[in-house]
Design a protein around this motif. Sequence first.
Motif, PDB file in Angstrom:
ATOM      1  N   SER A 138     -10.219  43.380  93.505  1.00 30.19           N
ATOM      2  CA  SER A 138     -11.043  43.680  94.956  1.00 30.19           C
ATOM      3  C   SER A 138     -11.334  42.166  95.450  1.00 30.19           C
ATOM      4  O   SER A 138     -11.247  41.892  96.613  1.00 30.19           O
ATOM      5  N   THR A 139     -11.476  41.494  94.505  1.00 30.27           N
ATOM      6  CA  THR A 139     -11.510  39.814  94.949  1.00 30.27           C
ATOM      7  C   THR A 139     -10.367  39.466  95.509  1.00 30.27           C
ATOM      8  O   THR A 139     -10.140  38.744  96.493  1.00 30.27           O
ATOM      9  N   TYR A 140      -9.067  39.636  94.766  1.00 33.44           N
ATOM     10  CA  TYR A 140      -7.784  39.189  95.412  1.00 33.44           C
ATOM     11  C   TYR A 140      -7.467  39.995  96.693  1.00 33.44           C
ATOM     12  O   TYR A 140      -7.097  39.158  97.763  1.00 33.44           O
ATOM     13  N   PHE A 141      -7.992  41.226  97.158  1.00 35.46           N
ATOM     14  CA  PHE A 141      -7.786  41.895  98.156  1.00 35.46           C
ATOM     15  C   PHE A 141      -8.756  41.135  99.326  1.00 35.46           C
ATOM     16  O   PHE A 141      -8.178  40.827 100.420  1.00 35.46           O
ATOM     17  N   GLN A 142      -9.867  40.828  99.107  1.00 33.93           N
ATOM     18  CA  GLN A 142     -10.831  40.350 100.179  1.00 33.93           C
ATOM     19  C   GLN A 142     -10.333  38.968 100.564  1.00 33.93           C
ATOM     20  O   GLN A 142     -10.356  38.653 101.631  1.00 33.93           O
ATOM     21  N   LEU A 143      -9.855  38.224  99.726  1.00 29.28           N
ATOM     22  CA  LEU A 143      -9.518  36.890  99.933  1.00 29.28           C
ATOM     23  C   LEU A 143      -8.124  36.952 100.772  1.00 29.28           C
ATOM     24  O   LEU A 143      -8.004  36.100 101.572  1.00 29.28           O
ATOM     25  N   VAL A 144      -7.226  37.807 100.568  1.00 29.02           N
ATOM     26  CA  VAL A 144      -5.937  37.904 101.047  1.00 29.02           C
ATOM     27  C   VAL A 144      -6.287  38.416 102.625  1.00 29.02           C
ATOM     28  O   VAL A 144      -5.840  37.805 103.540  1.00 29.02           O
ATOM     29  N   ASN A 209      -5.218  28.945  95.238  1.00 31.62           N
ATOM     30  CA  ASN A 209      -4.122  29.386  94.024  1.00 31.62           C
ATOM     31  C   ASN A 209      -4.073  30.899  94.604  1.00 31.62           C
ATOM     32  O   ASN A 209      -2.741  31.560  94.573  1.00 31.62           O
ATOM     33  N   VAL A 210      -5.103  31.707  94.872  1.00 29.91           N
ATOM     34  CA  VAL A 210      -5.017  33.237  94.956  1.00 29.91           C
ATOM     35  C   VAL A 210      -4.549  33.549  96.261  1.00 29.91           C
ATOM     36  O   VAL A 210      -3.552  34.672  96.172  1.00 29.91           O
TER      37      VAL A 210
END
Length: 311
Positions: A138-144, A209-210
């Motif tokens: 969820s953190t990855y998707f939010q940042l994307v 990085n993400v």
Amino acid sequence: MLTNFSWSYAGKLHNDFLSNLKYVNSLTLLFNRQRVKLRIALSTLDLILNLLGSINPSFMPSGEEYDAITKDTMESLLRDYYLDRYVTIESIRRRHGRSYVITIGASPSLTIGLMIICDDYCEYYIDNRVSSARSGASTYFQLVMSALTIMGRIFSIDLPKILLTHNPTVYGKILPINGNEVIALSIWDILRLVDVISKEDLTISDISNVIDTVVHEFLHYTLDRKYLVASTFMQMTKRIPSVVDDGVIHELIAWTLTHHVSRYVAECIKYGSAGRIDNAELMIQYPVRRRHALTARKIINELLAGLNGYC
């Protein structure tokens, strides 16, 4: 093999996977090992794709999108992937059934494991990396999505659709689907970032990085949508760029700008503003012609004008 991983229960195995699993204990494995490994690899990748994609279904491909993603992954597995090196299948007889341990990797340092235990029915377990990736997805998707929104404003361009792929040979790529360019982000991009996305407070470097992969692919998308390479190349050289010209210039621009844009967008995400970027040293990873370098430099300067401190 069993002791090399820490396992978490994930659920019951569906019939499509079971139909491929039966080949592991048949003569097919003996006489056509590559075909069995290919089937099992694709089934495993599909399973992990659904596990991670379930965290944000809007990233999941469906219908023709899924067909295009699967076709691309299959072609990469056949053409660019070392099945013997990166896929292992171990079958273990049990008192009332059988267990299987499957490993699949994108590189020697990025490998995941799946354990299947079959008695009256089959249950599967995921290793710690997959479990951690699911927790941090969820953190990855939010940042994307935050990065996409900011880049859309910076470069004044409509946002592309973002989909997950399971291709183990890339972290991201541009895929044409139904006449549109789609940014496909690989589940392996999430899997490589488990140590970062599990943190409570991400630094600028962490965020950069993400979002690095989506930034890189968004730059390619922007160049295509605005026809920047073709128009600039023709303006400077008075001729139409070849496929090689276009590819070299694309990579020069994307490799040069990705780090700078990633950090700029990361500052926007964390602070709401960012430091202005006036210059980016051309990243030349192999010898290029002067016309390629000059075209890339002109386009880079135009794109840098958008990195003026605002988000």
